[in-house]
Every structure is written in structure tokens, then in C-alpha cells.
Scaffold this motif. Structure first.
Motif, PDB file in Angstrom:
ATOM      1  N   ARG A  51       0.864  -1.175   0.000  1.00 31.27           N
ATOM      2  CA  ARG A  51       0.000   0.000   0.000  1.00 31.27           C
ATOM      3  C   ARG A  51       0.900   1.224   0.000  1.00 31.27           C
ATOM      4  O   ARG A  51       1.870   1.305   0.746  1.00 31.27           O
ATOM      5  CB  ARG A  51      -0.885   0.015   1.230  1.00 31.27           C
ATOM      6  N   ILE A  52       0.565   2.150  -0.881  1.00 34.55           N
ATOM      7  CA  ILE A  52       1.170   3.479  -0.866  1.00 34.55           C
ATOM      8  C   ILE A  52       0.003   4.451  -0.804  1.00 34.55           C
ATOM      9  O   ILE A  52      -0.896   4.398  -1.649  1.00 34.55           O
ATOM     10  CB  ILE A  52       2.051   3.739  -2.097  1.00 34.55           C
ATOM     11  N   GLY A  53       0.005   5.290   0.220  1.00 32.67           N
ATOM     12  CA  GLY A  53      -1.134   6.188   0.420  1.00 32.67           C
ATOM     13  C   GLY A  53      -2.388   5.382   0.638  1.00 32.67           C
ATOM     14  O   GLY A  53      -2.412   4.473   1.469  1.00 32.67           O
ATOM     15  N   ASP A  54      -3.425   5.672  -0.130  1.00 30.04           N
ATOM     16  CA  ASP A  54      -4.701   4.958  -0.015  1.00 30.04           C
ATOM     17  C   ASP A  54      -4.846   3.823  -1.024  1.00 30.04           C
ATOM     18  O   ASP A  54      -5.916   3.247  -1.146  1.00 30.04           O
ATOM     19  CB  ASP A  54      -5.866   5.937  -0.218  1.00 30.04           C
ATOM     20  N   PHE A  57      -2.120  -2.697  -3.495  1.00 26.74           N
ATOM     21  CA  PHE A  57      -1.798  -3.450  -4.707  1.00 26.74           C
ATOM     22  C   PHE A  57      -0.996  -4.688  -4.345  1.00 26.74           C
ATOM     23  O   PHE A  57      -0.496  -4.811  -3.232  1.00 26.74           O
ATOM     24  CB  PHE A  57      -1.057  -2.583  -5.729  1.00 26.74           C
ATOM     25  N   THR A  58      -0.911  -5.611  -5.284  1.00 31.95           N
ATOM     26  CA  THR A  58      -0.085  -6.792  -5.122  1.00 31.95           C
ATOM     27  C   THR A  58       1.010  -6.746  -6.176  1.00 31.95           C
ATOM     28  O   THR A  58       0.812  -6.231  -7.285  1.00 31.95           O
ATOM     29  CB  THR A  58      -0.898  -8.096  -5.271  1.00 31.95           C
ATOM     30  N   THR A  59       2.158  -7.289  -5.826  1.00 27.58           N
ATOM     31  CA  THR A  59       3.290  -7.346  -6.742  1.00 27.58           C
ATOM     32  C   THR A  59       4.297  -8.325  -6.164  1.00 27.58           C
ATOM     33  O   THR A  59       3.988  -9.043  -5.205  1.00 27.58           O
ATOM     34  CB  THR A  59       3.899  -5.937  -6.960  1.00 27.58           C
ATOM     35  N   SER A  60       5.472  -8.367  -6.727  1.00 27.95           N
ATOM     36  CA  SER A  60       6.543  -9.212  -6.200  1.00 27.95           C
ATOM     37  C   SER A  60       7.823  -8.402  -6.115  1.00 27.95           C
ATOM     38  O   SER A  60       8.182  -7.690  -7.063  1.00 27.95           O
ATOM     39  CB  SER A  60       6.780 -10.425  -7.110  1.00 27.95           C
ATOM     40  N   LEU A  61       8.495  -8.525  -4.969  1.00 26.30           N
ATOM     41  CA  LEU A  61       9.792  -7.877  -4.806  1.00 26.30           C
ATOM     42  C   LEU A  61      10.795  -8.529  -5.737  1.00 26.30           C
ATOM     43  O   LEU A  61      10.759  -9.743  -5.970  1.00 26.30           O
ATOM     44  CB  LEU A  61      10.288  -8.034  -3.362  1.00 26.30           C
ATOM     45  N   VAL A  74       1.827   1.395 -12.490  1.00 25.94           N
ATOM     46  CA  VAL A  74       1.400   2.665 -13.077  1.00 25.94           C
ATOM     47  C   VAL A  74       0.092   3.138 -12.443  1.00 25.94           C
ATOM     48  O   VAL A  74      -0.078   4.328 -12.161  1.00 25.94           O
ATOM     49  CB  VAL A  74       1.266   2.547 -14.610  1.00 25.94           C
ATOM     50  N   ALA A  75      -0.833   2.226 -12.192  1.00 28.82           N
ATOM     51  CA  ALA A  75      -2.106   2.607 -11.576  1.00 28.82           C
ATOM     52  C   ALA A  75      -1.883   3.233 -10.200  1.00 28.82           C
ATOM     53  O   ALA A  75      -2.577   4.181  -9.829  1.00 28.82           O
ATOM     54  CB  ALA A  75      -3.020   1.391 -11.459  1.00 28.82           C
ATOM     55  N   VAL A  76      -0.906   2.730  -9.459  1.00 29.25           N
ATOM     56  CA  VAL A  76      -0.589   3.283  -8.135  1.00 29.25           C
ATOM     57  C   VAL A  76       0.052   4.658  -8.299  1.00 29.25           C
ATOM     58  O   VAL A  76      -0.297   5.610  -7.592  1.00 29.25           O
ATOM     59  CB  VAL A  76       0.337   2.337  -7.348  1.00 29.25           C
ATOM     60  N   GLN A  77       0.965   4.773  -9.262  1.00 30.70           N
ATOM     61  CA  GLN A  77       1.615   6.058  -9.516  1.00 30.70           C
ATOM     62  C   GLN A  77       0.571   7.131  -9.849  1.00 30.70           C
ATOM     63  O   GLN A  77       0.635   8.247  -9.330  1.00 30.70           O
ATOM     64  CB  GLN A  77       2.609   5.936 -10.672  1.00 30.70           C
ATOM     65  N   ARG A  78      -0.371   6.773 -10.691  1.00 30.07           N
ATOM     66  CA  ARG A  78      -1.414   7.735 -11.080  1.00 30.07           C
ATOM     67  C   ARG A  78      -2.344   8.072  -9.922  1.00 30.07           C
ATOM     68  O   ARG A  78      -2.664   9.238  -9.688  1.00 30.07           O
ATOM     69  CB  ARG A  78      -2.214   7.188 -12.259  1.00 30.07           C
ATOM     70  N   ALA A  79      -2.777   7.049  -9.194  1.00 27.50           N
ATOM     71  CA  ALA A  79      -3.714   7.262  -8.094  1.00 27.50           C
ATOM     72  C   ALA A  79      -3.114   8.123  -6.992  1.00 27.50           C
ATOM     73  O   ALA A  79      -3.817   8.919  -6.362  1.00 27.50           O
ATOM     74  CB  ALA A  79      -4.162   5.916  -7.516  1.00 27.50           C
ATOM     75  N   GLU A  80      -1.812   7.988  -6.774  1.00 27.74           N
ATOM     76  CA  GLU A  80      -1.151   8.711  -5.687  1.00 27.74           C
ATOM     77  C   GLU A  80      -0.353   9.917  -6.179  1.00 27.74           C
ATOM     78  O   GLU A  80       0.294  10.596  -5.373  1.00 27.74           O
ATOM     79  CB  GLU A  80      -0.248   7.751  -4.911  1.00 27.74           C
ATOM     80  N   ALA A  81      -0.386  10.160  -7.495  1.00 29.87           N
ATOM     81  CA  ALA A  81       0.346  11.288  -8.099  1.00 29.87           C
ATOM     82  C   ALA A  81       1.819  11.285  -7.679  1.00 29.87           C
ATOM     83  O   ALA A  81       2.358  12.272  -7.190  1.00 29.87           O
ATOM     84  CB  ALA A  81      -0.319  12.618  -7.754  1.00 29.87           C
ATOM     85  N   ILE A  82       2.466  10.126  -7.886  1.00 35.68           N
ATOM     86  CA  ILE A  82       3.882   9.972  -7.546  1.00 35.68           C
ATOM     87  C   ILE A  82       4.645   9.456  -8.748  1.00 35.68           C
ATOM     88  O   ILE A  82       4.061   8.885  -9.672  1.00 35.68           O
ATOM     89  CB  ILE A  82       4.084   9.020  -6.351  1.00 35.68           C
ATOM     90  N   GLY A  83       5.953   9.661  -8.711  1.00 40.72           N
ATOM     91  CA  GLY A  83       6.810   9.186  -9.788  1.00 40.72           C
ATOM     92  C   GLY A  83       8.255   9.197  -9.337  1.00 40.72           C
ATOM     93  O   GLY A  83       8.569   9.402  -8.156  1.00 40.72           O
TER      94      GLY A  83
END
Length: 97
Positions: A51-54, A57-61, A74-83
Motif C-alpha cells: 500500500r502506498i497512500g490509499d 496493490f499486489t506485486t513481487s519484490l 502505473v495505476a498506483v503512480q497515477r492514483a497517488e500522483a507519484i513518480g
């Protein structure tokens, strides 16, 4: 598995496409490595819930240079306005597959 929380400055890694990652904090690498013994599914990749912000997501390290990188979708980057270059507070836990 317990949730781990750490601050990270997002970095880029160029392959065929630009990927954005949150490096796992150095002081958590041994904890992740211990949990990875039962959760890793190949090439040292470790499945996680994050989780980043609100935005959950799932992924693998991905193992890299003695530590781990958390891919930031990308969906997390967009939702949280981060890059790349931004700071993010990451929550994650290793999950068994």
C-alpha cells in the motif's frame, strides 16, 4: 506475515520500458529475506501485498544488489500522483502463494 512500513524515494530502472521502484529499506532486508525462504517462487522474487497512500496493490519484490526493489504499478503512480524522485511511505507484507 507482519506488515512492514518504510519510507522510500522512488527510482527508475530502464529495461524495455521504464519501471518505477521503491527500494526496500536496508534495515528490513534481513526480515524480508527470512520470510522469502518460504514465500519465494523463483529467481528470488517474493510476492507481497503493498500500500502506498490509499492505494493497495499486489506485486513481487525483485532482488537487486543485495536488497529488494518493490515495483510500483502505473495505476498506483497515477492514483497517488507519484513518480521517480518522489518520496513515498510504503506498507507491505510478504504473502504465501
Amino acid at each position: 506475515m507482519d506488515w512492514l512500513t518504510f519510507p522510500a524515494r522512488l527510482i527508475a530502472w530502464r529495461g524495455p520500458a521504464l519501471f518505477v521502484f521503491a527500494p526496500v529499506a536496508d534495515d528490513l532486508v534481513d526480515t524480508v529475506r527470512a520470510e522469502a525462504r518460504i514465500a519465494s517462487y523463483g529467481w528470488g522474487c517474493v510476492p507481497v501485498e503493498a500500500r502506498i497512500g490509499d492505494t493497495p496493490f499486489t506485486t513481487s519484490l525483485i532482488p537487486r544488489e543485495g536488497g529488494y526493489l518493490l515495483p510500483v504499478k502505473v495505476a498506483v503512480q497515477r492514483a497517488e500522483a507519484i513518480g521517480v524522485g518522489d518520496d513515498a511511505l510504503v506498507q507491505m507484507r510478504v504473502v504465501l502463494r
